[in-house]
Motif scaffolding. Structure first.
Motif, PDB file in Angstrom:
ATOM      1  N   CYS A 160     -19.432 -95.160  15.613  1.00 23.20           N
ATOM      2  CA  CYS A 160     -18.317 -95.437  15.328  1.00 23.20           C
ATOM      3  C   CYS A 160     -18.314 -94.587  14.133  1.00 23.20           C
ATOM      4  O   CYS A 160     -20.063 -94.494  14.169  1.00 23.20           O
ATOM      5  CB  CYS A 160     -17.636 -96.279  14.633  1.00 23.20           C
ATOM      6  N   TYR A 163     -21.320-102.688  11.620  1.00 25.63           N
ATOM      7  CA  TYR A 163     -21.279-101.148  11.290  1.00 25.63           C
ATOM      8  C   TYR A 163     -22.729-100.688  11.152  1.00 25.63           C
ATOM      9  O   TYR A 163     -22.701-101.705   9.138  1.00 25.63           O
ATOM     10  CB  TYR A 163     -20.346-101.043  11.516  1.00 25.63           C
ATOM     11  N   VAL A 189     -12.899 -97.759   9.755  1.00 20.58           N
ATOM     12  CA  VAL A 189     -13.658 -97.320  10.962  1.00 20.58           C
ATOM     13  C   VAL A 189     -12.964 -96.752  12.413  1.00 20.58           C
ATOM     14  O   VAL A 189     -11.724 -96.957  12.807  1.00 20.58           O
ATOM     15  CB  VAL A 189     -14.158 -99.061  11.495  1.00 20.58           C
ATOM     16  N   ILE A 200     -17.353 -94.524  10.144  1.00 19.40           N
ATOM     17  CA  ILE A 200     -17.185 -95.088   8.809  1.00 19.40           C
ATOM     18  C   ILE A 200     -16.312 -94.321   7.739  1.00 19.40           C
ATOM     19  O   ILE A 200     -17.595 -93.024   7.291  1.00 19.40           O
ATOM     20  CB  ILE A 200     -17.671 -96.302   8.626  1.00 19.40           C
TER      21      ILE A 200
END
Length: 389
Positions: free
Chosen positions: A132, A92, A193, A134
């Protein structure tokens, strides 16, 4: 009419944590010094919350630089600040900070996967089209606040545990509750996440549009109620439902922030969504505009599901009026006195609003000061206004 203003969470009981490493390289919560989280079950009189199963937290590595292939233009680029998960195999890229959080920040991240042919693209990783969000939690901050006994407005470890429990106990993926892809940690931070919701908070949408009409509001409320029903069916009371804690993505509502939630005992004698359930006072928590009066008073046993219904009623009120119903749910608040008298229709008329008698009746039932007479979630779902097309 007062403008819709953001509600801020207030204090609650202190929360601390300890993390233990197991032989399978999975970290799980070992101890939480929080009487809201770990509590004995009592079959006599008001009960205490019970614990969630321990959350599963994997390991990761934060790399200062990482070379990745970008298929959109066929080039290799050097990325900075990338989390590499040991369990899922994803990475990520911590690209853009979205907002600050109590224990850290929330960051927008493109998702990377390992390259199937690193020699041909000259990189071990490939940037995908997935993205995404986080939530980064500073472990030292989390431990120090807990050790110091400071009152905090959320417990990130409880949030992970609650959502993982909800996802594991539901027959299908719960709708309108923001899931957690995975939770990982390195030496300094815990990383939660989650899916990225591009359209922001419901609060901002309400603020930008002054108020919604009943058709728009009903569509949104139906989604939120589906999410809350999934929580209640799993024995989870959210305790911090608010416009700020609903995110939007392409027309879909997602409930977030389970750091204040409680797990309700479901043993014999207690039934979900009934008015017989009682829990011992657990402290004032949540945001004042949405807080049930029995939580603000914090003196008597309360029905955990009923306080969520009150918060939903306050959310409904704010969507239709673009104003908070009161400053605080106390007899010393002039606006709240109207709610104590059950004068919802008079409130709406005094503000010069034109709302249907059905939605006024629904708000009156959801925001009834007497929890014994307050509508249950099932009754809200079956209310004529909710069933209108």
């Amino acid at each position: 009419m007062p403008p819709c203003c953001r509600g801020e969470p207030i204090a609650l009981h202190p929360a601390g944590c300890g993390v233990k490493k197991f032989t399978n390289d999975v970290h799980m919560m070992d101890d939480i010094n929080n009487n809201q989280f770990l509590a004995a079950r009592s079959d006599d009189g008001p009960t205490e919350p019970i614990s969630f199963p321990q959350p599963t937290i994997g390991n990761c590595e934060l790399r200062s630089t990482l070379r990745a292939y970008d298929p959109t233009d066929g080039t290799c680029i050097e990325l900075h600040d990338v989390i590499v998960s040991e369990g899922s195999g994803y990475a990520y890229w911590l690209r853009t900070t979205l907002r600050k959080a109590i224990y850290g920040s929330v960051v927008h991240c493109p998702v990377l996967t390992r390259s199937s042919s690193p020699s041909s693209v000259n990189a071990d990783w490939v940037i995908t089209k997935m993205e995404c969000a986080i939530k980064i939690v500073e472990l030292e901050e989390l431990k120090s606040k807990g050790a110091a006994g400071e009152h905090r407005s959320e417990n990130p470890l409880k949030e992970i545990a609650a959502v993982q429990h909800l996802m594991s106990t539901s027959s299908s993926t719960p709708q309108h509750v923001l899931s957690i892809f995975e939770a990982v940690q390195d030496e300094d931070n815990l990383y939660i996440v989650m899916p990225f919701c591009r359209d922001g908070e419901l609060f901002d949408l309400v603020s930008d549009n002054a108020s919604f009409d009943e058709i728009q509001t009903r569509s949104i409320m139906k989604q939120i109620l589906v999410g809350v029903k999934a929580m209640h069916d799993a024995g989870i009371c959210h305790r911090d439902l608010s416009l700020e804690n609903v995110l939007l993505h392409e027309g879909n509502c997602q409930i977030i922030d389970f750091g204040l939630c409680l797990r309700v005992p479901q043993h014999e004698g207690l039934r979900r969504d009934t008015k017989s359930i009682r829990m011992k006072p657990q402290g004032k928590c949540g945001k004042l505009f949405y807080m049930a009066p029995e939580i603000y008073e914090n003196t008597d046993a309360f029905n955990p599901y009923a306080i969520d219904v009150w918060s939903l009623g306050a959310m409904l009120f704010m969507m239709l009026t673009s104003s908070p119903p009161y400053d605080r749910p106390s007899p010393t608040d002039d606006m709240f006195v109207w709610f104590m008298r059950g004068e919802m229709e008079e409130i709406i008329k005094a503000w010069g609003l034109q709302l249907s008698s059905e939605v006024i009746d629904l708000m009156s039932g959801m925001m009834c000061v007497d929890p014994e007479k307050r509508l249950t979630l099932s009754e809200v779902l079956e209310h004529p206004w909710m069933k209108n097309l």
